[in-house]
Design an enzyme around this catalytic site. Structure first.
Site, PDB file in Angstrom:
ATOM      1  N   GLY A 186     -14.188   1.921   4.341  1.00 57.80           N
ATOM      2  CA  GLY A 186     -13.183   1.331   4.799  1.00 57.80           C
ATOM      3  C   GLY A 186     -13.251  -0.251   5.011  1.00 57.80           C
ATOM      4  N   GLY A 187     -14.042  -0.517   4.337  1.00 50.59           N
ATOM      5  CA  GLY A 187     -14.747  -2.265   4.428  1.00 50.59           C
ATOM      6  C   GLY A 187     -14.118  -2.949   3.540  1.00 50.59           C
ATOM      7  N   ASN A 188     -14.725  -4.134   3.338  1.00 50.99           N
ATOM      8  CA  ASN A 188     -14.331  -5.124   2.550  1.00 50.99           C
ATOM      9  C   ASN A 188     -13.831  -4.794   0.971  1.00 50.99           C
ATOM     10  OD1 ASN A 188     -14.605  -7.332   4.333  1.00 50.99           O
ATOM     11  ND2 ASN A 188     -16.836  -7.149   4.123  1.00 50.99           N
ATOM     12  N   GLU A 233     -11.610   3.763  11.676  1.00 52.40           N
ATOM     13  CA  GLU A 233     -11.145   3.071  10.429  1.00 52.40           C
ATOM     14  C   GLU A 233     -10.094   3.663   9.966  1.00 52.40           C
ATOM     15  OE1 GLU A 233     -14.944   0.559   9.263  1.00 52.40           O
ATOM     16  OE2 GLU A 233     -14.653   2.362   8.067  1.00 52.40           O
ATOM     17  N   THR A 259     -24.046  -4.728  -9.233  1.00 52.90           N
ATOM     18  CA  THR A 259     -23.622  -5.390  -7.899  1.00 52.90           C
ATOM     19  C   THR A 259     -22.166  -5.081  -7.565  1.00 52.90           C
ATOM     20  OG1 THR A 259     -22.789  -6.964  -9.446  1.00 52.90           O
ATOM     21  CG2 THR A 259     -24.867  -7.252  -8.633  1.00 52.90           C
ATOM     22  N   CYS A 282     -16.208 -10.945  -1.084  1.00 53.43           N
ATOM     23  CA  CYS A 282     -14.690 -10.608  -0.463  1.00 53.43           C
ATOM     24  C   CYS A 282     -14.746 -10.323   1.035  1.00 53.43           C
ATOM     25  CB  CYS A 282     -14.148  -9.238  -1.027  1.00 53.43           C
ATOM     26  SG  CYS A 282     -15.308  -7.880  -1.229  1.00 53.43           S
ATOM     27  N   HIS A 289     -33.066 -11.358  -1.913  1.00 53.37           N
ATOM     28  CA  HIS A 289     -32.854 -11.239  -0.426  1.00 53.37           C
ATOM     29  C   HIS A 289     -34.072 -11.020   0.566  1.00 53.37           C
ATOM     30  CE1 HIS A 289     -28.785  -9.980  -1.906  1.00 53.37           C
ATOM     31  NE2 HIS A 289     -28.809 -11.120  -1.947  1.00 53.37           N
ATOM     32  N   ARG A 344     -28.600  -7.236   6.471  1.00 56.90           N
ATOM     33  CA  ARG A 344     -28.540  -6.136   5.441  1.00 56.90           C
ATOM     34  C   ARG A 344     -29.348  -6.732   4.009  1.00 56.90           C
ATOM     35  NH1 ARG A 344     -22.279  -4.702   4.325  1.00 56.90           N
ATOM     36  NH2 ARG A 344     -22.107  -3.933   6.396  1.00 56.90           N
TER      37      ARG A 344
END
Ligand code: NAD
Length: 391
Positions: A10-12, A37, A134, A139, A201, A316
């Site tokens: 339920g994220g971006n 959520e 990816t 967003c 990263h 992350r």
């Protein structure tokens, strides 16, 4: 009848997917077990996704924290989650999956196929598994359950599919659903080796964060992430990329699963991914520091006091990209018989930041290795995948 899919999360990314899939004619259900959520998404009553040139609206048919209410009947199940949530979500949805459903993650990160085969395929051997290299969008939710902004969209994204011969049909379906070109690569092993996030990263976190573990910054002083790449960090990234090339060549000599042409160097990947956004591509360092898509992004931080910040080593860039990235790569290198001194250096530093132990005295034998997706965790000890069960 409309085809049905379930979005897990339920994220971006889940917000963008809901709008796109509903607009593309799918009946969309959402499995959102984290916190409240599901309730907040239900209250929202539909999501507008704002792209640079259009706004798309979509509403879910049903939203639930209970997989039994949403997963059954889905031909497609999309995990739009950080990799550290994949295991719990896969275990939760397992009993409710249709036998021939397609289950995939965006992004897959590394070793997703090992985990899915371990959790799902023993009971459901006909499942189709896929993973995107990816997330196609940068967003951010603007109002939870109601609106999300797409800050950037990729034109094309690589995908691995198992079994591989089913890739082209699925790629066509996802190209229509997502509104961008989804291109199959030869295998999940190829996708994992070609995952550049696992180099960039943790590599930049090491380059810019080592020695600054206790440093405190004002907001204006927080170092730039990509634009801050200095020559030693660029050298480290180059060394990590060279190691991946060596692993890829060695694996390709042992397994037809890897197409070394699809595992490009970090430098070539940057040129391909950002053809119009790099002002000076004369070196790897400049391709990072003069990439307009990366401009202004800073090191992840946490509050350290009133108006001060410290580097967030649990972000992350390490918590996802090390156990679900670099450690998987290190495990593959071990099977391939390739030495990886630069990658080892980054893992050794990063695991201390994460308070985990993966690599001990140069061996993948740390107490927390089982929390990663290294092939050894699943008893995968050669590229024929002869021993494919964890037990
Ligand atoms: P997010 O932080 O918005 O969403 C995370 C969602 O995952 C949560 O809202 C929740 O629904 C679910 N989740 C997290 N932990 C969970 C748990 N333990 N159990 C159950 N559900 C859990 O993340 P996002 O921005 O949608 O990103 C999804 C993935 O895409 C991540 O891997 C991220 O690194 C990657 N990504 C995101 C962006 C971006 O711009 N948003 C860009 C590139 C890559």
């Amino acid at each position: 009848m409309m085809p049905k899919l379930t979005i897990c999360g339920g994220g971006n990314a889940a917000h963008v997917l809901l709008a796109l899939a509903a607009a593309a004619g799918w009946q969309v259900d959402i499995f959102a077990p984290l916190g409240n959520e599901a309730e907040r998404l239900t209250t929202g009553n539909g999501v507008s996704a704002k792209f640079s040139h259009k706004t798309i609206f979509g509403r879910a048919r049903r939203i639930s924290a209970n997989p039994a209410e949403v997963v059954p009947g889905s031909e497609l199940v999309l995990l739009a989650l950080p990799a550290f949530a994949h295991g719990d979500i896969l275990a939760a949805i397992a009993p409710y999956l249709e036998p021939a459903a397609a289950v995939g993650a965006l992004p897959a990160r590394s070793g997703f196929d090992y985990q899915v085969r371990d959790i799902l395929r023993p009971e459901k051997p006909s499942l189709q598994i896929f993973g995107l290299q990816t997330l196609p969008w940068a967003c951010r939710i603007t109002e939870y359950g109601q609106s999300v902004e797409v800050l950037g969209a990729k034109a094309a994204v690589d995908m691995a599919v198992f079994p591989p011969h089913t890739a082209s049909g699925l790629a066509e379906k996802l190209t229509t659903l997502l509104g961008l070109l989804v291109t199959p690569v030869r295998s999940f092993l190829t996708l994992t080796l070609a995952n550049t996030g696992q180099l960039i990263h943790p590599g930049i976190m090491y380059g810019l964060g080592r020695g600054k573990e206790e440093a405190v910054f004002s907001a204006a002083e927080i170092p730039l992430f990509y634009q801050g790449v200095d020559p030693p960090t660029a050298d480290l990234l180059q060394a990590m990329s060279d190691e991946v090339q060596a692993i890829s060549r060695s694996v390709a000599a042992q397994s037809a699963d890897v197409d070394p042409e699809q595992v490009v160097s970090l430098y070539n990947w940057l040129l391909r991914a950002y053809p119009n956004q790099i002002d000076d591509s004369s070196s790897l360092r400049l391709a990072l520091t003069t990439n307009r898509a990366y401009a202004g992004l800073r090191l992840p931080t946490r509050p350290a006091g009133p108006n001060t910040f410290a580097i967030d080593f649990t972000a992350r860039y390490l918590s996802e990209d090390v156990p679900f990235g670099l450690v998987v790569l290190r495990g593959i290198a071990e099977i391939a018989g390739v030495q990886t001194p630069a990658i080892d250096r980054v893992i050794t530093w990063a695991q201390e930041r994460l308070q985990k132990e993966y690599l001990v005295n140069g061996q993948l034998a740390g107490a927390h290795l089982s929390e990663t997706r290294a092939p050894q965790v699943y008893n995968i000890l050669d590229f024929g995948f002869k021993k494919s069960s964890k037990n």
